[in-house]
Scaffold this motif. Structure first.
Motif, PDB file in Angstrom:
ATOM      1  N   ALA A 282     -58.416 -33.938 -28.164  1.00 33.53           N
ATOM      2  CA  ALA A 282     -58.030 -35.223 -28.724  1.00 33.53           C
ATOM      3  C   ALA A 282     -56.610 -35.172 -29.281  1.00 33.53           C
ATOM      4  O   ALA A 282     -55.798 -36.075 -29.051  1.00 33.53           O
ATOM      5  CB  ALA A 282     -59.009 -35.624 -29.827  1.00 33.53           C
ATOM      6  N   ILE A 283     -56.303 -34.101 -30.002  1.00 31.90           N
ATOM      7  CA  ILE A 283     -54.981 -33.972 -30.620  1.00 31.90           C
ATOM      8  C   ILE A 283     -53.896 -33.835 -29.555  1.00 31.90           C
ATOM      9  O   ILE A 283     -52.890 -34.550 -29.561  1.00 31.90           O
ATOM     10  CB  ILE A 283     -54.945 -32.744 -31.552  1.00 31.90           C
ATOM     11  CG1 ILE A 283     -55.954 -32.917 -32.688  1.00 31.90           C
ATOM     12  CG2 ILE A 283     -53.538 -32.522 -32.104  1.00 31.90           C
ATOM     13  CD1 ILE A 283     -56.318 -31.620 -33.374  1.00 31.90           C
ATOM     14  N   VAL A 284     -54.126 -32.937 -28.602  1.00 35.09           N
ATOM     15  CA  VAL A 284     -53.115 -32.652 -27.580  1.00 35.09           C
ATOM     16  C   VAL A 284     -52.886 -33.860 -26.676  1.00 35.09           C
ATOM     17  O   VAL A 284     -51.742 -34.199 -26.343  1.00 35.09           O
ATOM     18  CB  VAL A 284     -53.534 -31.410 -26.763  1.00 35.09           C
ATOM     19  CG1 VAL A 284     -52.663 -31.267 -25.527  1.00 35.09           C
ATOM     20  CG2 VAL A 284     -53.434 -30.162 -27.636  1.00 35.09           C
ATOM     21  N   ALA A 285     -53.980 -34.542 -26.280  1.00 35.69           N
ATOM     22  CA  ALA A 285     -53.836 -35.716 -25.417  1.00 35.69           C
ATOM     23  C   ALA A 285     -53.015 -36.795 -26.111  1.00 35.69           C
ATOM     24  O   ALA A 285     -52.150 -37.441 -25.502  1.00 35.69           O
ATOM     25  CB  ALA A 285     -55.211 -36.259 -25.039  1.00 35.69           C
ATOM     26  N   SER A 286     -53.289 -36.993 -27.389  1.00 39.95           N
ATOM     27  CA  SER A 286     -52.563 -38.025 -28.125  1.00 39.95           C
ATOM     28  C   SER A 286     -51.100 -37.631 -28.342  1.00 39.95           C
ATOM     29  O   SER A 286     -50.196 -38.462 -28.200  1.00 39.95           O
ATOM     30  CB  SER A 286     -53.250 -38.271 -29.469  1.00 39.95           C
ATOM     31  OG  SER A 286     -52.835 -39.483 -30.017  1.00 39.95           O
ATOM     32  N   LEU A 287     -50.867 -36.376 -28.682  1.00 33.38           N
ATOM     33  CA  LEU A 287     -49.489 -35.910 -28.844  1.00 33.38           C
ATOM     34  C   LEU A 287     -48.709 -36.037 -27.535  1.00 33.38           C
ATOM     35  O   LEU A 287     -47.562 -36.513 -27.523  1.00 33.38           O
ATOM     36  CB  LEU A 287     -49.474 -34.447 -29.306  1.00 33.38           C
ATOM     37  CG  LEU A 287     -49.900 -34.150 -30.740  1.00 33.38           C
ATOM     38  CD1 LEU A 287     -49.990 -32.642 -30.958  1.00 33.38           C
ATOM     39  CD2 LEU A 287     -48.943 -34.778 -31.744  1.00 33.38           C
ATOM     40  N   ALA A 288     -49.328 -35.635 -26.430  1.00 30.39           N
ATOM     41  CA  ALA A 288     -48.658 -35.697 -25.128  1.00 30.39           C
ATOM     42  C   ALA A 288     -48.350 -37.136 -24.735  1.00 30.39           C
ATOM     43  O   ALA A 288     -47.262 -37.443 -24.231  1.00 30.39           O
ATOM     44  CB  ALA A 288     -49.527 -35.031 -24.060  1.00 30.39           C
ATOM     45  N   GLY A 289     -49.324 -38.030 -24.973  1.00 34.71           N
ATOM     46  CA  GLY A 289     -49.094 -39.433 -24.658  1.00 34.71           C
ATOM     47  C   GLY A 289     -47.979 -40.027 -25.494  1.00 34.71           C
ATOM     48  O   GLY A 289     -47.145 -40.801 -25.004  1.00 34.71           O
ATOM     49  N   LYS A 290     -47.951 -39.666 -26.778  1.00 33.67           N
ATOM     50  CA  LYS A 290     -46.918 -40.188 -27.667  1.00 33.67           C
ATOM     51  C   LYS A 290     -45.530 -39.735 -27.233  1.00 33.67           C
ATOM     52  O   LYS A 290     -44.607 -40.536 -27.132  1.00 33.67           O
ATOM     53  CB  LYS A 290     -47.191 -39.723 -29.098  1.00 33.67           C
ATOM     54  CG  LYS A 290     -48.089 -40.643 -29.900  1.00 33.67           C
ATOM     55  CD  LYS A 290     -47.382 -41.915 -30.314  1.00 33.67           C
ATOM     56  CE  LYS A 290     -48.218 -42.713 -31.311  1.00 33.67           C
ATOM     57  NZ  LYS A 290     -49.439 -43.268 -30.745  1.00 33.67           N
ATOM     58  N   VAL A 291     -45.365 -38.422 -27.002  1.00 36.45           N
ATOM     59  CA  VAL A 291     -44.024 -37.939 -26.666  1.00 36.45           C
ATOM     60  C   VAL A 291     -43.589 -38.436 -25.288  1.00 36.45           C
ATOM     61  O   VAL A 291     -42.394 -38.632 -25.046  1.00 36.45           O
ATOM     62  CB  VAL A 291     -43.915 -36.398 -26.743  1.00 36.45           C
ATOM     63  CG1 VAL A 291     -44.041 -35.925 -28.167  1.00 36.45           C
ATOM     64  CG2 VAL A 291     -44.924 -35.708 -25.846  1.00 36.45           C
ATOM     65  N   ASN A 292     -44.540 -38.674 -24.372  1.00 36.88           N
ATOM     66  CA  ASN A 292     -44.178 -39.237 -23.078  1.00 36.88           C
ATOM     67  C   ASN A 292     -43.617 -40.647 -23.241  1.00 36.88           C
ATOM     68  O   ASN A 292     -42.637 -41.031 -22.591  1.00 36.88           O
ATOM     69  CB  ASN A 292     -45.390 -39.247 -22.147  1.00 36.88           C
ATOM     70  CG  ASN A 292     -45.026 -39.683 -20.740  1.00 36.88           C
ATOM     71  OD1 ASN A 292     -45.134 -40.855 -20.408  1.00 36.88           O
ATOM     72  ND2 ASN A 292     -44.585 -38.743 -19.924  1.00 36.88           N
TER      73      ASN A 292
END
Length: 561
Positions: free
Chosen positions: A358-368
């Motif tokens: 959950a954390i990594v998916a959200s972080l990756a989506g945000k920085v993208n």
């Protein structure tokens, strides 16, 4: 607390890490021929399927904000906090039927592009810069902080900064492959987080059943929760009275009963799901029917999210109040981590993997999305206008590194004070300072042809200033009770208006300002979008999905009203 995780738990987590990394690399290799194609990097070449769009929406939305923050609000408020999730499903229906057609028909790929096309360059630049600051200093930091705190508690309590850096690096590895890698790895992420979350909820319920003499029975455990904490199973928080305790007042300040449904919660959801680069980017590269189906699929998934992220918090409350749970580390935001300690070996690893997913998916989506906005709407337009596709992709990657580095720096010692507010409320409240103005600007821009660029600029600035006024200054200037609202003591020596009500007031006045200014312009703005009834028509299968979703929501509200 290091004994919380055994070798089997680490093994499960490592398997998850290898699977996601390998799958992401495979997707990356498949699209390597388009490595320097900017549209491929930022929008996944328009090839996302409906299930990938829906899963990616949920994976990028469900993060530490929900697992830790919403579980904490479940501990504090109870089921009322589920309104964020269940009404999000309604908001997604609205976005799928009415918002997405406007974006796709006008070939909108970023939110600043929408503002430039509909209004002017100044509006687009103002909002591009704001979104970059919001995503870095509110979203990235809070997700990174809450995630690191939660996993650190399970790993022994001595590795906060190591975990923080590890989460940031893992998210970077995924996001550097571009939107397609982010979206398709999200399919694995959402499967892991749902399975792991459901397992945690099941164990939480059986644990409650065990402690209250019903054995390992999840249904009995749920009945115990309703019996021991009946106030936690009401969708509406009652309005305080003169004799109410500070705890009752604090609950109302966080979620002000029926006023939440008349004001803030709709602005939060419609702005988040319909006017948010981070979210809509998943659907902007697809055709209309695929985008609609993916968004509605995400709406159905949202209905089960409270079961995953809220029930463990209520279970923690009942166990804590009855002496079966030790002191919570980190206050209410420690509820989810506390429940994970009851999981058997191996399942702890799965739940940590779910939380990490959950954390990594959200972080990756945000920085993208940060990368997309900075590259396409700032760098290419104002710094390097002739940038090639290859250069744009490289600039996008530099932006990813810079954003994540800033997030780590400001999260390192909680410089923004996230821990003192509570993660979920922190994001909702401070995003809400700008949401009213942004949503008013987008809503009128899409559906009222008379809205002018001047009105848009005034709207976004006044929306922010009005939010600051109602949140920070109105209680002291206007006194306790007025005709429009009631300010309540916040337990810190002052008064406070519930932030949902602040958003509603700010939105109403911003709309009036924008409409008044637009009446001074032409009856039809030359930059207004062309709308037709055909673009809003839905296919029979889409109607079926909408009806099913609405019936489920209605039945839930009837049950817990």
């Amino acid at each position: 607390m290091s004994q919380n995780l055994a070798f089997a738990d680490y093994a499960v987590f490592i398997i998850y890490f290898v699977l996601v990394s390998a799958y992401g690399y495979m997707i990356y290799r498949k699209r390597e021929k388009n490595e320097h194609d900017a549209k491929a990097y930022f929008l996944a070449e328009g090839t996302l399927t409906w299930w990938a769009i829906g899963a990616s929406l949920i994976a990028s939305n469900i993060s530490a904000e929900q697992f830790i923050g919403m579980s904490g609000e479940g501990f504090f408020l109870g089921i009322a906090v589920a309104a964020y999730e269940w009404l999000a499903a309604v908001a997604l229906i609205i976005v799928a039927v009415w918002f997405i057609p406007v974006y796709l028909k006008n070939k909108i790929y970023t939110m600043p592009q929408f503002l430039k096309t509909r209004y002017n360059e100044s509006t687009a630049l103002i909002m591009a810069v704001f979104w970059l600051f919001l995503y870095v200093f509110v979203n990235l930091t809070s997700i990174l902080y809450l995630g690191a705190v939660a996993i650190n508690g399970l790993a022994g309590g001595e590795y906060l900064h190591v975990i923080m850096v590890g989460l940031a690096v893992f998210a970077l590895l995924i996001s550097l492959g571009g939107m397609k890698v982010v979206a398709y790895t999200d399919v694995i992420q959402v499967a892991v987080l749902i399975i792991g979350g459901l397992v945690t909820s099941y164990i939480a319920l059986t644990t409650v059943g065990h402690y209250f003499g019903f054995g390992q029975d999840a249904i009995a455990g749920f009945k115990v929760l309703m019996e021991k904490a009946p106030e936690h199973f009401k969708m509406i928080i009652p309005r305080p009275t003169a004799t109410s305790s500070q705890l009752e007042i604090d609950k109302y300040l966080t979620f002000p009963g029926l006023m939440s449904y008349l004001a803030g919660i709709w602005i939060i959801n419609l702005n988040y799901w319909g006017c948010n680069q981070y979210i809509t980017q998943r659907a902007l590269g697809a055709d209309l029917q695929t985008a609609r189906t993916g968004i509605l699929f995400a709406g159905l998934l949202k209905l089960v999210m409270p079961l995953i992220v809220m029930l463990p918090g209520i279970a923690a409350y009942v166990l804590y109040e009855n002496g079966h749970l030790p002191q919570l580390v980190g206050g209410k935001d420690g509820a989810y981590s506390a429940m994970l300690t009851f999981l058997p070996t191996g399942l702890k690893g799965l739940s940590v993997a779910a939380l990490t997913a959950a954390i990594v998916a959200s972080l990756a989506g945000k920085v993208n999305s940060i990368s997309t906005i900075y590259t396409l709407d700032v760098h290419k337009k104002y710094i390097q206008k002739g940038a090639s596709d290859r250069t744009q992709v490289n600039i996008g990657r530099y932006a990813v590194f810079a954003a994540m580095l800033l997030a780590v720096i400001f999260t390192w010692n909680d410089l923004l004070g996230i821990g003192g507010v509570g993660g979920f409320t922190y994001i909702q409240k401070y995003t809400g300072f700008i949401s009213p103005g942004v949503f008013a600007m987008f809503f009128l821009g899409m559906f009222w042809k008379r809205t002018t660029g001047t009105a848009a600029i005034v709207g976004v600035i006044s929306g922010f200033l009005l939010s600051v006024f109602f949140n920070e200054f109105a209680p002291a200037l206007l006194g306790n009770e007025t005709l429009l609202y009631t300010a309540w003591p916040n337990g810190k020596g002052g008064f406070e208006i519930p932030f949902h009500i602040c958003m509603g007031l700010s939105f109403a006045f911003t709309m009036l300002l924008m409409i008044g200014i637009s009446f001074a312009g032409p009856k039809v703005n030359p930059k207004a979008f062309e709308l037709d009834t055909e673009m809003f028509k839905v296919k029979p299968q889409t109607t079926v999905l909408i009806v099913i979703t609405l019936l489920i929501i209605a039945s839930l509200y009837v049950k817990f009203w």
